[in-house]
Design a protein around this motif. Structure first.
Motif, PDB file in Angstrom:
ATOM      1  N   VAL A 115      -5.429 -19.684 -61.114  1.00  0.00           N
ATOM      2  CA  VAL A 115      -4.624 -18.852 -60.276  1.00  0.00           C
ATOM      3  C   VAL A 115      -3.294 -19.368 -60.435  1.00  0.00           C
ATOM      4  N   SER A 116      -2.407 -18.435 -60.283  1.00  0.00           N
ATOM      5  CA  SER A 116      -0.843 -18.473 -60.542  1.00  0.00           C
ATOM      6  C   SER A 116      -0.425 -17.766 -59.176  1.00  0.00           C
ATOM      7  N   ARG A 117       1.011 -17.977 -59.107  1.00  0.00           N
ATOM      8  CA  ARG A 117       1.714 -17.522 -57.866  1.00  0.00           C
ATOM      9  C   ARG A 117       3.233 -17.182 -58.699  1.00  0.00           C
ATOM     10  N   GLU A 191       1.151 -21.045 -66.611  1.00  0.00           N
ATOM     11  CA  GLU A 191       1.736 -20.873 -65.331  1.00  0.00           C
ATOM     12  C   GLU A 191       0.840 -20.874 -64.346  1.00  0.00           C
ATOM     13  N   HIS A 192      -0.537 -21.256 -64.546  1.00  0.00           N
ATOM     14  CA  HIS A 192      -1.457 -21.502 -63.603  1.00  0.00           C
ATOM     15  C   HIS A 192      -1.467 -22.808 -62.852  1.00  0.00           C
ATOM     16  N   PHE A 193      -1.422 -22.750 -61.394  1.00  0.00           N
ATOM     17  CA  PHE A 193      -1.506 -24.212 -60.827  1.00  0.00           C
ATOM     18  C   PHE A 193      -2.964 -24.445 -60.312  1.00  0.00           C
ATOM     19  N   LEU A 194      -3.612 -23.641 -60.591  1.00  0.00           N
ATOM     20  CA  LEU A 194      -5.227 -24.094 -60.308  1.00  0.00           C
ATOM     21  C   LEU A 194      -6.154 -23.571 -61.553  1.00  0.00           C
ATOM     22  N   LEU A 225      -5.498 -13.937 -59.430  1.00  0.00           N
ATOM     23  CA  LEU A 225      -6.557 -14.866 -59.784  1.00  0.00           C
ATOM     24  C   LEU A 225      -7.238 -14.288 -60.824  1.00  0.00           C
ATOM     25  N   SER A 226      -7.655 -14.726 -61.619  1.00  0.00           N
ATOM     26  CA  SER A 226      -8.350 -14.469 -63.174  1.00  0.00           C
ATOM     27  C   SER A 226      -9.816 -15.353 -63.007  1.00  0.00           C
TER      28      SER A 226
END
Length: 237
Positions: A115-117, A191-194, A225-226
């Motif tokens: 997950v990235s934002r 870049e993903h925080f999760l 969301l990937s």
């Protein structure tokens, strides 16, 4: 000859592998070793094995075929033993632990979620909701020489970014966990925080996928969301 190990399965796994080939060029046949109550799925290890796309895909195809028929303990790419007998002996020696883990995995698959934002969206939220950040932002925008304020703003933003990402990650995992057996956190990438993997029972896959899609809809366009899967349950072995 060195033996390449793909996976360990229960002794009653059908291991339908007659039309599947393994790593190497030319591709080596895949065979099954009986190891007490278990089976070891192996092949001849080629010389100078590298993580090339061709061989990575071959390794994955063997695991995919095995997963069609039951629980599998997948081995990571490149695991090589001295010969068949040594591999058989290691599997037999660890039969109790392997059998227990196979029982835990059952008829499950792994799904990985990253997950990235959007950074600008997050920064706008911080400026809008943290009074001191808003004040410092106004000061630095109007004064190029406000170095102390710029540094203080950077510290506030960094702290808020981490805090908000952590809370969002915890919330997302909590919302998705009811549709999974277990979850395993991994280090965020890029870049993903999760970066989290879920162990999902076959009969819960549709519900889990729907929950992920609903989460994406609820979060809005600022979030990406990937979801990747089904995968061999590496994160739970």
């Amino acid at each position: 000859m060195p033996t390449y190990l793909y996976a360990v399965t229960a002794g009653d796994h059908p291991a339908r592998l007659t039309d599947v080939t393994g790593v190497g060029d030319p591709a080596a046949p895949v065979r099954v070793l009986s190891a007490g109550p278990l089976k070891a799925v192996v092949g001849d290890a080629p010389d100078g094995l590298r993580a090339k796309r061709r061989d990575l895909l071959a390794h994955q195809r063997v695991l995919d075929r095995l997963m069609e028929d039951g629980a599998v303990l997948p081995m990571r790419f490149g695991l090589i033993g001295p010969d068949d007998e040594r591999v058989r002996a290691v599997v037999e020696d660890n039969a109790a632990a392997y059998t227990e883990r196979l029982g835990e995995l059952g008829d499950c698959r792994e799904y990985n979620l990253k997950v990235s934002r959007d950074e600008d969206d997050l920064l706008r939220e911080i400026i809008a909701t943290v009074p001191e950040a808003r004040r410092l932002n106004d000061v630095t925008r109007g004064d190029p020489g406000a170095h102390r304020e710029r540094r203080a703003l950077g510290e506030i933003v960094a702290r808020e970014v981490q805090s908000r990402q952590d809370l969002t990650a915890q919330d997302m995992i909590a919302r998705l966990a009811p549709n999974a057996v277990r979850q395993a956190l991994a280090e965020p990438t890029g870049e993903h925080f999760l970066n989290v993997s879920f162990l999902v029972a076959r009969d819960q896959v549709a519900a889990f996928s729907e929950a992920v899609h609903q989460e994406a809809a609820d979060r809005g366009d600022a979030y990406t969301l990937s979801l990747n899967g089904p995968l061999p349950p590496y994160s739970f072995v």
